[in-house]
Design a protein around this motif. Structure first.
Motif, PDB file in Angstrom:
ATOM      1  N   TYR A 142     -11.903   1.329  -6.888  1.00 27.74           N
ATOM      2  CA  TYR A 142     -11.190   1.084  -5.632  1.00 27.74           C
ATOM      3  C   TYR A 142     -10.768  -0.387  -5.519  1.00 27.74           C
ATOM      4  N   LEU A 143     -11.612  -1.309  -5.963  1.00 27.70           N
ATOM      5  CA  LEU A 143     -11.200  -2.716  -5.942  1.00 27.70           C
ATOM      6  C   LEU A 143      -9.929  -2.910  -6.766  1.00 27.70           C
ATOM      7  N   ALA A 144      -9.867  -2.292  -7.942  1.00 26.92           N
ATOM      8  CA  ALA A 144      -8.669  -2.406  -8.792  1.00 26.92           C
ATOM      9  C   ALA A 144      -7.476  -1.720  -8.141  1.00 26.92           C
ATOM     10  N   TYR A 145      -7.714  -0.621  -7.449  1.00 24.42           N
ATOM     11  CA  TYR A 145      -6.645   0.109  -6.765  1.00 24.42           C
ATOM     12  C   TYR A 145      -6.093  -0.731  -5.611  1.00 24.42           C
ATOM     13  N   GLY A 148      -4.818  -4.287  -7.082  1.00 21.55           N
ATOM     14  CA  GLY A 148      -3.978  -4.237  -8.267  1.00 21.55           C
ATOM     15  C   GLY A 148      -4.820  -4.641  -9.465  1.00 21.55           C
ATOM     16  N   ARG A 149      -4.425  -4.180 -10.651  1.00 23.15           N
ATOM     17  CA  ARG A 149      -5.235  -4.491 -11.832  1.00 23.15           C
ATOM     18  C   ARG A 149      -5.255  -5.990 -12.129  1.00 23.15           C
ATOM     19  N   GLY A 150      -4.136  -6.660 -11.884  1.00 27.14           N
ATOM     20  CA  GLY A 150      -4.100  -8.110 -12.090  1.00 27.14           C
ATOM     21  C   GLY A 150      -5.018  -8.835 -11.120  1.00 27.14           C
ATOM     22  N   GLY A 151      -4.983  -8.421  -9.857  1.00 33.35           N
ATOM     23  CA  GLY A 151      -5.868  -9.014  -8.859  1.00 33.35           C
ATOM     24  C   GLY A 151      -7.330  -8.769  -9.176  1.00 33.35           C
ATOM     25  N   SER A 156      -9.705 -11.384  -7.292  1.00 30.28           N
ATOM     26  CA  SER A 156      -9.167 -11.791  -5.989  1.00 30.28           C
ATOM     27  C   SER A 156     -10.026 -11.275  -4.839  1.00 30.28           C
ATOM     28  N   TYR A 157     -10.718 -10.201  -5.055  1.00 24.72           N
ATOM     29  CA  TYR A 157     -11.573  -9.609  -4.023  1.00 24.72           C
ATOM     30  C   TYR A 157     -12.766 -10.499  -3.679  1.00 24.72           C
ATOM     31  N   GLU A 158     -13.130 -11.418  -4.580  1.00 22.39           N
ATOM     32  CA  GLU A 158     -14.279 -12.305  -4.329  1.00 22.39           C
ATOM     33  C   GLU A 158     -14.054 -13.177  -3.094  1.00 22.39           C
ATOM     34  N   ARG A 159     -12.818 -13.498  -2.799  1.00 23.11           N
ATOM     35  CA  ARG A 159     -12.492 -14.333  -1.643  1.00 23.11           C
ATOM     36  C   ARG A 159     -12.250 -13.497  -0.391  1.00 23.11           C
ATOM     37  N   ARG A 160     -12.370 -12.175  -0.524  1.00 23.49           N
ATOM     38  CA  ARG A 160     -12.021 -11.281   0.585  1.00 23.49           C
ATOM     39  C   ARG A 160     -13.143 -10.258   0.786  1.00 23.49           C
ATOM     40  N   SER A 161     -14.142 -10.666   1.557  1.00 20.41           N
ATOM     41  CA  SER A 161     -15.314  -9.800   1.741  1.00 20.41           C
ATOM     42  C   SER A 161     -14.935  -8.465   2.367  1.00 20.41           C
ATOM     43  N   TRP A 162     -13.887  -8.443   3.170  1.00 17.77           N
ATOM     44  CA  TRP A 162     -13.488  -7.194   3.814  1.00 17.77           C
ATOM     45  C   TRP A 162     -12.999  -6.170   2.782  1.00 17.77           C
ATOM     46  N   VAL A 163     -12.421  -6.640   1.658  1.00 16.30           N
ATOM     47  CA  VAL A 163     -11.982  -5.728   0.600  1.00 16.30           C
ATOM     48  C   VAL A 163     -13.209  -5.124  -0.086  1.00 16.30           C
TER      49      VAL A 163
END
Length: 186
Positions: A142-145, A148-151, A156-163
């Motif tokens: 789900y994080l990759a979804y 995005g695979r590049g993110g 990129s999710y490390e800076r976005r706890s809500w993700v």
């Protein structure tokens, strides 16, 4: 003669009923069924059948695929977001076009549950191949979804706890669906 004609007409009516086209965009299931796969399937089995088809094709288990749809659209075929994502899978235009080109499924519709689950399965398959994410890992898939695979590769999710919280919810829902599927024999 009339008896044979009546038999023929009866047979044609029966065959016509058997060959009707299934409804690929069923009504949104009631909210009380959406968190329980057994209740959802009792409402309309098409959701489960479409998920199993995508599972066989792409390898992501049905319970994970359905958890994605639950999170993305709550099983609403024409769900829209402010980011331009649309349909059951909340796919953006560019990613949907990439899917259609890659699979040759040019008439795929984001409002068709079979196509939407095929899209999610395809996307997860590529995340598995390119990023090494297990097809059983709902959280990272789900994080990759979402990112995005590049993110995902850039974390990129490390800076976005809500993700990360969203991914936890998807993983938890997938786990619940899996347990429920065992209980109701799916």
């Amino acid at each position: 003669m009339n008896k044979h004609l009546l038999t023929l007409l009866s047979a044609l009516l029966l065959l016509g009923g058997c060959s009707s086209t299934p409804t690929y965009s069923p009504e949104q299931p009631p909210a009380h069924t959406q968190k329980n796969i057994c209740a959802l399937t009792a409402h309309d089995r098409i959701f489960y059948d479409a998920a199993k088809r995508a599972e066989r094709k792409w390898g992501t288990p049905a319970h994970i695929l359905l958890a994605f749809v639950h999170k993305e659209s709550r099983f609403l075929h024409d769900a829209e977001s402010s980011s331009g994502a649309y349909g059951y899978a909340q796919a953006k235009d560019a990613t949907w076009d990439e899917y259609r080109k890659a699979t040759g499924h040019w008439d795929a519709s984001r409002e068709d549950i079979y196509d939407a689950l095929d899209f999610i399965g395809w996307y997860n398959y590529l995340s598995h191949k390119r990023l090494g994410i297990s097809r059983w890992d709902a959280y990272n898939l789900y994080l990759a979804y979402h990112e995005g695979r590049g993110g995902f590769a850039r974390k990129s999710y490390e800076r976005r706890s809500w993700v990360k919280d969203l991914a936890k919810k998807v993983a938890n829902q997938a786990w619940r669906y899996r347990q429920q599927m065992k209980r109701c024999g799916l």
